[in-house]
Write an enzyme that holds these catalytic residues in place. Sequence first.
Site, PDB file in Angstrom:
ATOM      1  N   THR A 170      39.807  76.475  12.374  1.00  9.61           N
ATOM      2  CA  THR A 170      39.800  77.863  12.860  1.00  9.61           C
ATOM      3  C   THR A 170      38.974  78.063  14.139  1.00  9.61           C
ATOM      4  O   THR A 170      39.407  78.761  15.052  1.00  9.61           O
ATOM      5  CB  THR A 170      39.244  78.802  11.753  1.00  9.61           C
ATOM      6  OG1 THR A 170      39.974  78.530  10.552  1.00  9.61           O
ATOM      7  CG2 THR A 170      39.395  80.264  12.107  1.00  9.61           C
ATOM      8  N   THR A 224      38.319  73.855   0.467  1.00  9.35           N
ATOM      9  CA  THR A 224      38.514  75.161   1.129  1.00  9.35           C
ATOM     10  C   THR A 224      39.967  75.315   1.581  1.00  9.35           C
ATOM     11  O   THR A 224      40.613  76.333   1.323  1.00  9.35           O
ATOM     12  CB  THR A 224      37.577  75.295   2.360  1.00  9.35           C
ATOM     13  OG1 THR A 224      36.253  74.962   1.946  1.00  9.35           O
ATOM     14  CG2 THR A 224      37.612  76.683   2.937  1.00  9.35           C
ATOM     15  N   THR A 281      36.897  68.280   5.900  1.00  5.98           N
ATOM     16  CA  THR A 281      37.198  66.876   5.571  1.00  5.98           C
ATOM     17  C   THR A 281      36.936  65.980   6.772  1.00  5.98           C
ATOM     18  O   THR A 281      36.423  64.872   6.643  1.00  5.98           O
ATOM     19  CB  THR A 281      38.663  66.767   5.098  1.00  5.98           C
ATOM     20  OG1 THR A 281      38.796  67.583   3.937  1.00  5.98           O
ATOM     21  CG2 THR A 281      39.060  65.341   4.764  1.00  5.98           C
ATOM     22  N   ASP A 318      34.154  63.304   6.074  1.00  5.17           N
ATOM     23  CA  ASP A 318      34.676  61.960   5.767  1.00  5.17           C
ATOM     24  C   ASP A 318      35.144  61.201   7.005  1.00  5.17           C
ATOM     25  O   ASP A 318      35.325  59.994   6.939  1.00  5.17           O
ATOM     26  CB  ASP A 318      35.892  62.047   4.812  1.00  5.17           C
ATOM     27  CG  ASP A 318      35.611  62.893   3.579  1.00  5.17           C
ATOM     28  OD1 ASP A 318      34.438  63.249   3.378  1.00  5.17           O
ATOM     29  OD2 ASP A 318      36.552  63.187   2.825  1.00  5.17           O
ATOM     30  N   GLU A 348      45.938  67.163   1.967  1.00  4.95           N
ATOM     31  CA  GLU A 348      44.969  66.261   1.320  1.00  4.95           C
ATOM     32  C   GLU A 348      43.549  66.826   1.357  1.00  4.95           C
ATOM     33  O   GLU A 348      42.589  66.088   1.525  1.00  4.95           O
ATOM     34  CB  GLU A 348      45.015  64.871   1.981  1.00  4.95           C
ATOM     35  CG  GLU A 348      46.210  64.034   1.548  1.00  4.95           C
ATOM     36  CD  GLU A 348      45.972  62.530   1.692  1.00  4.95           C
ATOM     37  OE1 GLU A 348      44.901  62.029   1.299  1.00  4.95           O
ATOM     38  OE2 GLU A 348      46.868  61.860   2.220  1.00  4.95           O
ATOM     39  N   GLU A 358      77.948  57.481   4.445  1.00  2.00           N
ATOM     40  CA  GLU A 358      79.368  57.218   4.194  1.00  2.00           C
ATOM     41  C   GLU A 358      79.953  56.344   5.299  1.00  2.00           C
ATOM     42  O   GLU A 358      80.725  55.416   5.048  1.00  2.00           O
ATOM     43  CB  GLU A 358      80.165  58.540   4.179  1.00  2.00           C
ATOM     44  CG  GLU A 358      79.666  59.598   3.223  1.00  2.00           C
ATOM     45  CD  GLU A 358      78.619  60.522   3.842  1.00  2.00           C
ATOM     46  OE1 GLU A 358      77.682  60.016   4.486  1.00  2.00           O
ATOM     47  OE2 GLU A 358      78.736  61.739   3.659  1.00  2.00           O
TER      48      GLU A 358
HETATM   49  C1  AOF Z   1      72.381  62.686   7.123  1.00  4.07           C
HETATM   50  N1  AOF Z   1      72.725  61.511   6.551  1.00  4.07           N
HETATM   51  O1  AOF Z   1      74.032  60.264   5.254  1.00  4.07           O
HETATM   52  C2  AOF Z   1      74.466  62.565   5.406  1.00  4.07           C
HETATM   53  C3  AOF Z   1      74.091  63.803   5.987  1.00  4.07           C
HETATM   54  O2  AOF Z   1      72.793  65.885  12.763  1.00  4.07           O
HETATM   55  P1  AOF Z   1      73.582  65.005  11.868  1.00  4.07           P
HETATM   56  O3  AOF Z   1      74.951  64.736  12.366  1.00  4.07           O
HETATM   57  O4  AOF Z   1      72.857  63.734  11.506  1.00  4.07           O
HETATM   58  O5  AOF Z   1      73.821  65.826  10.516  1.00  4.07           O
HETATM   59  C4  AOF Z   1      72.804  66.053   9.569  1.00  4.07           C
HETATM   60  C5  AOF Z   1      73.363  66.822   8.376  1.00  4.07           C
HETATM   61  O6  AOF Z   1      74.493  66.124   7.827  1.00  4.07           O
HETATM   62  C6  AOF Z   1      72.385  66.950   7.231  1.00  4.07           C
HETATM   63  O7  AOF Z   1      71.604  68.125   7.356  1.00  4.07           O
HETATM   64  C7  AOF Z   1      73.310  67.059   6.006  1.00  4.07           C
HETATM   65  O8  AOF Z   1      73.715  68.390   5.847  1.00  4.07           O
HETATM   66  C8  AOF Z   1      74.556  66.276   6.414  1.00  4.07           C
HETATM   67  N2  AOF Z   1      74.731  64.968   5.715  1.00  4.07           N
HETATM   68  N3  AOF Z   1      73.037  63.794   6.839  1.00  4.07           N
HETATM   69  O9  AOF Z   1      71.439  62.734   7.897  1.00  4.07           O
HETATM   70  C9  AOF Z   1      73.755  61.390   5.719  1.00  4.07           C
HETATM   71  N4  AOF Z   1      75.503  62.462   4.575  1.00  4.07           N
HETATM   72 ZN    ZN Z   2      78.004  63.005   7.467  1.00  2.00          ZN
END
Ligand code: AOF
Ligand code: ZN
Length: 363
Positions: free
Chosen positions: A222, A298, A195, A199, A294, A51
């Site tokens: 383990t 097991t 794995t 691999d 991935e 936002e």
């Molecule tokens: C985001 N990006 O665009 C929106 C979020 O630690 P902060 O301030 O970055 O807050 C993270 C929280 O803010 C996230 O868990 C979610 O609840 C809210 N909205 N977070 O990283 C965004 N709009």
């Molecule tokens: Zn926010």
Amino acid sequence: MDEKYMERAIELAQKGVGYTNPNPLVGAVIVKDNRIIGEGYHMSYGGPHAEVNALNNAIEPVEDATLYVTLEPCSHYGKTPPCAKAIVEHKIKRVVIGMIDPNPLVAGNGIKILEDNGIEVITGVLENEIKSFSEIFIKYITTKKPFCILKTAMTLDGKISTASGDYKWISNEASRKYVHRLRHRVSAIMVGIGTILNDDPRLTTRLDDIEGKDPVRIIIDTSCRIPLDSKVFNINSNAKTIIVTTKKAPSEKISQLMEKNVEIIMTPLKEDKVDMECLMERLGQEKIDSVLIEGGSTLNYSALKSGIVDKVISVIAPKIIGGANAKTPVGGEGIQLLNDAIQLKNIKVSHLEEDIMIEGYVK
Ligand code: AOF
Ligand code: ZN
């Protein structure tokens, strides 16, 4: 109209894939007189929210405009100040939200701030689509444990390699590219020691169109049998390697591994193996919001049996190889009664060229 602009906000949110973990993918669009005047998305963990980016990118005054955002604007001081307050200060008139924030710190409080300040709020626009690409965030923020995806690739007759051990390649190139997209998207990739021994994989992300982010590499071992010259110790990568082991590991081997700059996680023994549930709690504390498992067979069985798997992605290649001793995607002891089978729901079937992909969620 609301759906059209929310579609655009969703498109913007996707640009953050691979860079926002453990934060959500969020997109925002500002519309005035039926024209988009600002766009933004959450670009990286710790960075400004979608936002705020849209408000800052606006090319005209945003007063009385409508803001479309895929996730409810936040109400808390986290790494950044609350978006709901910024929206009020910018005198936005109407806010259209896709999904209410499942983060207990927000969960409706953002909407309340907006409404208390006379802003018209609409919620639930394209909510299902948004919930679907937010599945990692929803699980992590409500449980503090990572969302686990178990990915397998097998022949039409259910084998992951020939009886002699040849596995390159079961699935086609399109499927393998898809797996590298998944590696870019998740925080961590996990394999069992079998794995590594069979691999010797690199466990990095290789994509042609973007650089791609390497996930943290997690190896379940383990008794700490991993050879010190394994490829995972000799790659150029920003992501760390974690060896998960138990008291069955010789302490000398642990010291040798520590010299290689790897992280060691010890878990209690559960049925003589790494305790997967305990590991998930620990990974959650390290802000790992998602794990792509991935194999091999097991580990796949241990993961499914311990109940940590949220989603299964199975690629089926139209090839037949037979062999009573050829490995299958899920090994271990196996479940004895069909009534106890691990059942998937919300099944989606798609194609990656001639390979078939089946996705489903563990009930
Ligand atoms: C985001 N990006 O665009 C929106 C979020 O630690 P902060 O301030 O970055 O807050 C993270 C929280 O803010 C996230 O868990 C979610 O609840 C809210 N909205 N977070 O990283 C965004 N709009
Ligand atoms: Zn926010």
